[in-house]
Design a protein around this motif. Structure first.
Motif, PDB file in Angstrom:
ATOM      1  N   ALA A  68      38.505  40.310  42.128  1.00  0.00           N
ATOM      2  CA  ALA A  68      39.085  41.808  42.574  1.00  0.00           C
ATOM      3  C   ALA A  68      37.974  42.579  41.647  1.00  0.00           C
ATOM      4  O   ALA A  68      37.445  42.044  40.811  1.00  0.00           O
ATOM      5  CB  ALA A  68      40.690  41.906  41.619  1.00  0.00           C
ATOM      6  N   PHE A  69      37.728  43.531  42.081  1.00  0.00           N
ATOM      7  CA  PHE A  69      37.213  44.254  41.960  1.00  0.00           C
ATOM      8  C   PHE A  69      36.913  46.447  42.795  1.00  0.00           C
ATOM      9  O   PHE A  69      37.074  45.699  43.676  1.00  0.00           O
ATOM     10  CB  PHE A  69      35.277  43.521  42.140  1.00  0.00           C
ATOM     11  N   ASN A  70      36.466  46.376  41.998  1.00  0.00           N
ATOM     12  CA  ASN A  70      36.393  48.016  42.854  1.00  0.00           C
ATOM     13  C   ASN A  70      34.496  48.315  43.109  1.00  0.00           C
ATOM     14  O   ASN A  70      33.519  47.946  42.992  1.00  0.00           O
ATOM     15  CB  ASN A  70      36.076  49.375  40.839  1.00  0.00           C
ATOM     16  N   VAL A  71      34.698  49.250  44.262  1.00  0.00           N
ATOM     17  CA  VAL A  71      33.173  49.182  44.841  1.00  0.00           C
ATOM     18  C   VAL A  71      33.183  51.552  44.571  1.00  0.00           C
ATOM     19  O   VAL A  71      34.560  51.769  45.258  1.00  0.00           O
ATOM     20  CB  VAL A  71      33.734  49.060  46.673  1.00  0.00           C
ATOM     21  N   ASP A  72      32.402  51.941  45.162  1.00  0.00           N
ATOM     22  CA  ASP A  72      31.655  52.658  44.476  1.00  0.00           C
ATOM     23  C   ASP A  72      31.865  53.038  45.950  1.00  0.00           C
ATOM     24  O   ASP A  72      30.707  53.058  46.439  1.00  0.00           O
ATOM     25  CB  ASP A  72      30.835  53.178  43.613  1.00  0.00           C
ATOM     26  N   ARG A  73      32.636  54.085  46.773  1.00  0.00           N
ATOM     27  CA  ARG A  73      32.628  54.506  48.208  1.00  0.00           C
ATOM     28  C   ARG A  73      30.859  55.281  48.401  1.00  0.00           C
ATOM     29  O   ARG A  73      30.367  55.320  49.238  1.00  0.00           O
ATOM     30  CB  ARG A  73      33.368  54.900  49.157  1.00  0.00           C
ATOM     31  N   PHE A 106      30.870  40.561  40.747  1.00  0.00           N
ATOM     32  CA  PHE A 106      32.581  39.783  40.174  1.00  0.00           C
ATOM     33  C   PHE A 106      32.997  38.996  39.763  1.00  0.00           C
ATOM     34  O   PHE A 106      32.023  38.455  39.939  1.00  0.00           O
ATOM     35  CB  PHE A 106      33.052  40.557  41.776  1.00  0.00           C
ATOM     36  N   ASP A 107      33.362  38.512  39.321  1.00  0.00           N
ATOM     37  CA  ASP A 107      33.943  37.591  39.377  1.00  0.00           C
ATOM     38  C   ASP A 107      35.454  36.964  39.963  1.00  0.00           C
ATOM     39  O   ASP A 107      35.919  37.142  40.307  1.00  0.00           O
ATOM     40  CB  ASP A 107      34.874  37.206  37.628  1.00  0.00           C
ATOM     41  N   LEU A 108      35.069  35.126  40.110  1.00  0.00           N
ATOM     42  CA  LEU A 108      35.450  34.640  41.765  1.00  0.00           C
ATOM     43  C   LEU A 108      36.238  33.415  40.222  1.00  0.00           C
ATOM     44  O   LEU A 108      35.369  32.818  39.850  1.00  0.00           O
ATOM     45  CB  LEU A 108      35.096  34.380  43.055  1.00  0.00           C
ATOM     46  N   PHE A 120      37.173  52.593  45.247  1.00  0.00           N
ATOM     47  CA  PHE A 120      38.780  51.767  45.326  1.00  0.00           C
ATOM     48  C   PHE A 120      38.036  50.540  45.263  1.00  0.00           C
ATOM     49  O   PHE A 120      38.122  49.681  44.810  1.00  0.00           O
ATOM     50  CB  PHE A 120      38.822  51.513  47.543  1.00  0.00           C
ATOM     51  N   GLU A 121      40.122  49.922  45.229  1.00  0.00           N
ATOM     52  CA  GLU A 121      40.179  48.509  44.365  1.00  0.00           C
ATOM     53  C   GLU A 121      40.039  47.325  45.618  1.00  0.00           C
ATOM     54  O   GLU A 121      41.117  48.029  46.709  1.00  0.00           O
ATOM     55  CB  GLU A 121      41.129  48.829  43.587  1.00  0.00           C
ATOM     56  N   LEU A 122      39.926  46.483  45.663  1.00  0.00           N
ATOM     57  CA  LEU A 122      39.981  45.331  46.678  1.00  0.00           C
ATOM     58  C   LEU A 122      40.439  44.222  45.731  1.00  0.00           C
ATOM     59  O   LEU A 122      40.275  43.281  45.013  1.00  0.00           O
ATOM     60  CB  LEU A 122      38.282  44.853  47.182  1.00  0.00           C
TER      61      LEU A 122
END
Length: 188
Positions: A150-155, A138-140, A180-182
């Motif tokens: 902000a990034f997505n995680v494949d649960r 992800f970018d920070l 889901f998005e964080l």
């Protein structure tokens, strides 16, 4: 002798101005936020989860590391209230989702950091959820004493398969999307 002292003093000045030491900046867990969004065919839910602890590591102004622990027992929906909020929170903490009784924390440990531009870094990290560790990139962005991403995680990579069309094809409009998005704001 005077010349030797001058050389020694010059060496100390050069070493102190060129040496850059790592500085650990602890995250303020009270003012930092993690917001989540989970989507399904018929809508979405959103909420928050709290950081238990964390730190970013810098050499000078350059980000070089980071480690975070998330308190999964603090997971809560913010789009619902009362009985419905309680039911969703209970389900998210149950074994078919995050299993917070057995896995009360999640971890994120930075493994590789590449500078993309001024104050923007591409971070590859190990994310551990339910005892399962997978890499995520992800970018920070770091500005002053704040870092955001902000990034997505494949649960499903973390054995969270409930309601996934990837595993239950006939689920129809009850399907919950795998990602889901964080959205994370770190204050330090």
């Amino acid at each position: 002798m005077k010349n030797l002292k001058s050389i020694a003093l010059a060496l100390v000045v050069v070493l102190s101005t060129t040496a850059v030491f790592a500085q650990t900046k602890n995250i303020n867990t009270t003012t930092s936020t993690i917001e989540w969004v989970g989507k399904k065919v018929t809508g979405q839910h959103n909420g928050t989860v709290n950081l238990k602890d964390g730190a970013l590591i810098f050499k000078g102004k350059k980000l070089t590391g980071g480690i975070f622990t998330v308190d999964m027992t603090s997971l809560t929906a913010t789009d619902l209230t009362g009985e419905y909020q309680g039911k969703l929170n209970g389900h998210l903490k149950a074994d078919d989702f995050f299993g917070t009784e057995k896995f009360p924390t999640a971890k994120l440990i930075f493994k590789k950091i590449v500078t993309k531009s001024a104050n923007v870094y591409s971070v590859t990290a190990d994310l551990t959820i339910k005892g399962i560790t997978k890499p995520i990139t992800f970018d920070l962005t770091v500005n002053g004493n704040t870092a955001t991403t902000a990034f997505n995680v494949d649960r499903t990579k973390y054995d969270i398969k409930y309601g996934s069309k990837s595993f239950f094809e006939s689920i129809g409009d009850k399907a919950i999307y795998d990602e889901f998005e964080l959205k994370i704001t770190l204050k330090f």
